[in-house]
Design an enzyme around this catalytic site. Sequence first.
Site, PDB file in Angstrom:
ATOM      1  N   GLU A  86       0.665   3.383  10.024  1.00 17.97           N
ATOM      2  CA  GLU A  86      -0.799   3.399   9.791  1.00 17.97           C
ATOM      3  C   GLU A  86      -1.499   4.469  10.643  1.00 17.97           C
ATOM      4  O   GLU A  86      -2.630   4.292  11.073  1.00 17.97           O
ATOM      5  CB  GLU A  86      -1.392   2.005   9.960  1.00 17.97           C
ATOM      6  CG  GLU A  86      -0.753   1.023   8.972  1.00 17.97           C
ATOM      7  CD  GLU A  86      -1.515  -0.233   8.727  1.00 17.97           C
ATOM      8  OE1 GLU A  86      -2.740  -0.206   8.836  1.00 17.97           O
ATOM      9  OE2 GLU A  86      -0.873  -1.231   8.388  1.00 17.97           O
ATOM     10  N   PHE A 111       0.881  -1.179   0.000  1.00 16.93           N
ATOM     11  CA  PHE A 111       0.000   0.000   0.000  1.00 16.93           C
ATOM     12  C   PHE A 111       0.912   1.222   0.000  1.00 16.93           C
ATOM     13  O   PHE A 111       1.673   1.429   0.957  1.00 16.93           O
ATOM     14  CB  PHE A 111      -0.829  -0.078   1.275  1.00 16.93           C
ATOM     15  CG  PHE A 111      -1.774   1.055   1.570  1.00 16.93           C
ATOM     16  CD1 PHE A 111      -3.067   1.053   1.075  1.00 16.93           C
ATOM     17  CD2 PHE A 111      -1.395   2.099   2.408  1.00 16.93           C
ATOM     18  CE1 PHE A 111      -3.969   2.060   1.412  1.00 16.93           C
ATOM     19  CE2 PHE A 111      -2.286   3.114   2.744  1.00 16.93           C
ATOM     20  CZ  PHE A 111      -3.574   3.091   2.240  1.00 16.93           C
TER      21      PHE A 111
HETATM   22  N1  CAA Z   1     -12.704   7.415   5.886  1.00 20.07           N
HETATM   23  C1  CAA Z   1     -13.190   7.954   4.757  1.00 20.07           C
HETATM   24  N2  CAA Z   1     -13.107   9.279   4.470  1.00 20.07           N
HETATM   25  C2  CAA Z   1     -12.498  10.061   5.392  1.00 20.07           C
HETATM   26  C3  CAA Z   1     -11.976   9.548   6.595  1.00 20.07           C
HETATM   27  C4  CAA Z   1     -12.103   8.161   6.830  1.00 20.07           C
HETATM   28  N3  CAA Z   1     -11.629   7.594   7.937  1.00 20.07           N
HETATM   29  N4  CAA Z   1     -11.440  10.562   7.308  1.00 20.07           N
HETATM   30  C5  CAA Z   1     -11.633  11.684   6.578  1.00 20.07           C
HETATM   31  N5  CAA Z   1     -12.267  11.375   5.433  1.00 20.07           N
HETATM   32  C6  CAA Z   1     -12.691  12.289   4.362  1.00 20.07           C
HETATM   33  C7  CAA Z   1     -13.420  13.487   4.949  1.00 20.07           C
HETATM   34  O1  CAA Z   1     -14.783  13.199   5.104  1.00 20.07           O
HETATM   35  C8  CAA Z   1     -13.162  14.548   3.887  1.00 20.07           C
HETATM   36  O2  CAA Z   1     -14.043  14.323   2.801  1.00 20.07           O
HETATM   37  P1  CAA Z   1     -14.849  15.554   2.114  1.00 20.07           P
HETATM   38  O3  CAA Z   1     -13.840  16.475   1.545  1.00 20.07           O
HETATM   39  O4  CAA Z   1     -15.695  14.890   1.078  1.00 20.07           O
HETATM   40  O5  CAA Z   1     -15.645  16.197   3.201  1.00 20.07           O
HETATM   41  C9  CAA Z   1     -11.768  14.184   3.387  1.00 20.07           C
HETATM   42  O6  CAA Z   1     -11.521  12.825   3.745  1.00 20.07           O
HETATM   43  C10 CAA Z   1     -10.707  15.070   3.980  1.00 20.07           C
HETATM   44  O7  CAA Z   1     -10.830  14.997   5.381  1.00 20.07           O
HETATM   45  P2  CAA Z   1      -9.910  15.864   6.348  1.00 20.07           P
HETATM   46  O8  CAA Z   1     -10.007  17.306   5.934  1.00 20.07           O
HETATM   47  O9  CAA Z   1     -10.236  15.477   7.746  1.00 20.07           O
HETATM   48  O10 CAA Z   1      -8.470  15.333   5.913  1.00 20.07           O
HETATM   49  P3  CAA Z   1      -7.034  15.805   6.374  1.00 20.07           P
HETATM   50  O11 CAA Z   1      -6.209  16.043   5.183  1.00 20.07           O
HETATM   51  O12 CAA Z   1      -7.130  16.872   7.410  1.00 20.07           O
HETATM   52  O13 CAA Z   1      -6.452  14.449   7.047  1.00 20.07           O
HETATM   53  C11 CAA Z   1      -6.023  12.868   8.785  1.00 20.07           C
HETATM   54  C12 CAA Z   1      -7.024  13.807   8.134  1.00 20.07           C
HETATM   55  C13 CAA Z   1      -6.800  12.124   9.881  1.00 20.07           C
HETATM   56  C14 CAA Z   1      -4.848  13.604   9.392  1.00 20.07           C
HETATM   57  C15 CAA Z   1      -5.534  11.841   7.719  1.00 20.07           C
HETATM   58  O14 CAA Z   1      -4.747  12.462   6.740  1.00 20.07           O
HETATM   59  C16 CAA Z   1      -4.739  10.713   8.299  1.00 20.07           C
HETATM   60  O15 CAA Z   1      -5.313   9.727   8.774  1.00 20.07           O
HETATM   61  N6  CAA Z   1      -3.380  10.793   8.235  1.00 20.07           N
HETATM   62  C17 CAA Z   1      -2.521   9.702   8.613  1.00 20.07           C
HETATM   63  C18 CAA Z   1      -2.139   8.932   7.393  1.00 20.07           C
HETATM   64  C19 CAA Z   1      -1.617   7.575   7.723  1.00 20.07           C
HETATM   65  O16 CAA Z   1      -2.166   6.855   8.523  1.00 20.07           O
HETATM   66  N7  CAA Z   1      -0.540   7.185   7.031  1.00 20.07           N
HETATM   67  C20 CAA Z   1       0.027   5.887   7.173  1.00 20.07           C
HETATM   68  C21 CAA Z   1       0.312   5.326   5.809  1.00 20.07           C
HETATM   69  S1  CAA Z   1       0.472   3.593   5.654  1.00 20.07           S
HETATM   70  C22 CAA Z   1       1.906   3.182   6.422  1.00 20.07           C
HETATM   71  O17 CAA Z   1       2.061   3.474   7.546  1.00 20.07           O
HETATM   72  C23 CAA Z   1       3.022   2.461   5.689  1.00 20.07           C
HETATM   73  C24 CAA Z   1       2.772   1.085   5.288  1.00 20.07           C
HETATM   74  O18 CAA Z   1       3.426   0.556   4.432  1.00 20.07           O
HETATM   75  C25 CAA Z   1       1.737   0.306   5.918  1.00 20.07           C
END
Ligand code: CAA
Length: 392
Positions: free
Chosen positions: A375, A135
């Site tokens: 994550e 991913f």
């Molecule tokens: N599910 C679906 N949609 C969602 C959601 C969810 N859980 N959370 C927010 N959204 C939607 C919102 O409804 C919004 O939609 P609309 O524009 O239609 O209203 C849109 O997403 C934007 O929402 P936000 O303005 O709240 O988004 P943001 O840019 O402020 O980000 C955040 C919110 C919670 C900080 C998010 O960016 C986040 O979770 N960040 C962390 C990312 C992460 O976990 N990264 C790890 C990557 S994987 C990894 O670790 C490596 C690997 O190899 C496994």
Amino acid sequence: MATTTTTETAAGFDLSLTAEQELVQRTARDFAREKVLPRAAEIDEQKKIPRELIDEMARLGFMGIDVPEQYGGSGLDSLTYVLVVEEINRACASTGVVLCTHVSLAIEPILRWGSDAQKEKWLPPLARGESIGCFALSEPASGSDAAAMRTSARRDGDAWLLNGTKNFITNGAIADVAIVFAQTDASLKHKGIAAFVVEKGTKGFSVGKLEKKLGIRGSDTAQLVFQECRVPDANLIGSVGEGFKIALSTLDGGRVGIAAQAVGIARACLEDALAYAKEREAFGKKISEFQAIQWKLADMATEIDAARLLTWKAATLKDRREPFILEAAEAKLFASDVAVKAGRECVQIFGGYGYLTDFPAERHYRDAKITEIYEGTSEIMKLVIAEEVLKQ
Ligand code: CAA
């Protein structure tokens, strides 16, 4: 002890396991104890998971655990998935994260947003473990702020040209299939993001730097590089602009898996510390007879059970198709903290031996730390929880 299988929460969740769930849990526990645990130290030291362990997880149906049987999977639910994840991670967190990434992050977007043709093409080999998934969301300059990604997708006839670099990609070097998120129109911010399936061997797609890490050393963490990488329209998952929601929604499920991973690591800490405390003598008695040690064990056991309850609750909500964003974030936040604390106490109970690589305590401590980061960091979990709580 920490392996209780039946429990109820105050919120009225009957989390008794079915006979099938108990059978799968036992199968995973036996496999983890007999095949994975004896190799955990070697996996950590050699920074490589033997392919036969992944093949064996596939043979047991774990690599396609939640994939419907029509696509070659086991057709089981998320609660069964977290039972398996806890058992594998109790033995080896490196092996555990290969499974978590493959199931929760790579298969899930295809399963939930893929077309019938996409499911038929990619799910059967993924479910059989013949193909491994990863991913690709994070980038060198965007982790928590995932929407700020710079990887671009530019239209080119009936295809897309991807350019950019993805960072910290678990399974990146061994994956045959990558779920890649890219920006189609920066002016649209998160509404311009799209999700693509990119197959290994696609021209312009290469594996870059392999990271050297504190823990989960057996699992590879790679950079993925895209240079004018041509991906057909047929590989677009969902629609253009839907990519960010696909990413965040997939991560909600992934976080339940990481919570279960943390419970597994914490259980390893407790079980290993317990065994050592019952054997090691100081001042003329077993150290388990000292209250100083007993309190540590009591805290670990209590916190592990609480973390498991939160994890099972989130998984159960997901199975019931009810909202679980809050519960997934709570489970991950709490369980990862429990795992890190359990790692610290495990090393402490082992004393000087805990600091040596001859014993598993220091590996558990190193492995636990990542659960507070990947994550979604603990800080991001608190943001998500606060946002959900404020909506109520
Ligand atoms: N599910 C679906 N949609 C969602 C959601 C969810 N859980 N959370 C927010 N959204 C939607 C919102 O409804 C919004 O939609 P609309 O524009 O239609 O209203 C849109 O997403 C934007 O929402 P936000 O303005 O709240 O988004 P943001 O840019 O402020 O980000 C955040 C919110 C919670 C900080 C998010 O960016 C986040 O979770 N960040 C962390 C990312 C992460 O976990 N990264 C790890 C990557 S994987 C990894 O670790 C490596 C690997 O190899 C496994």
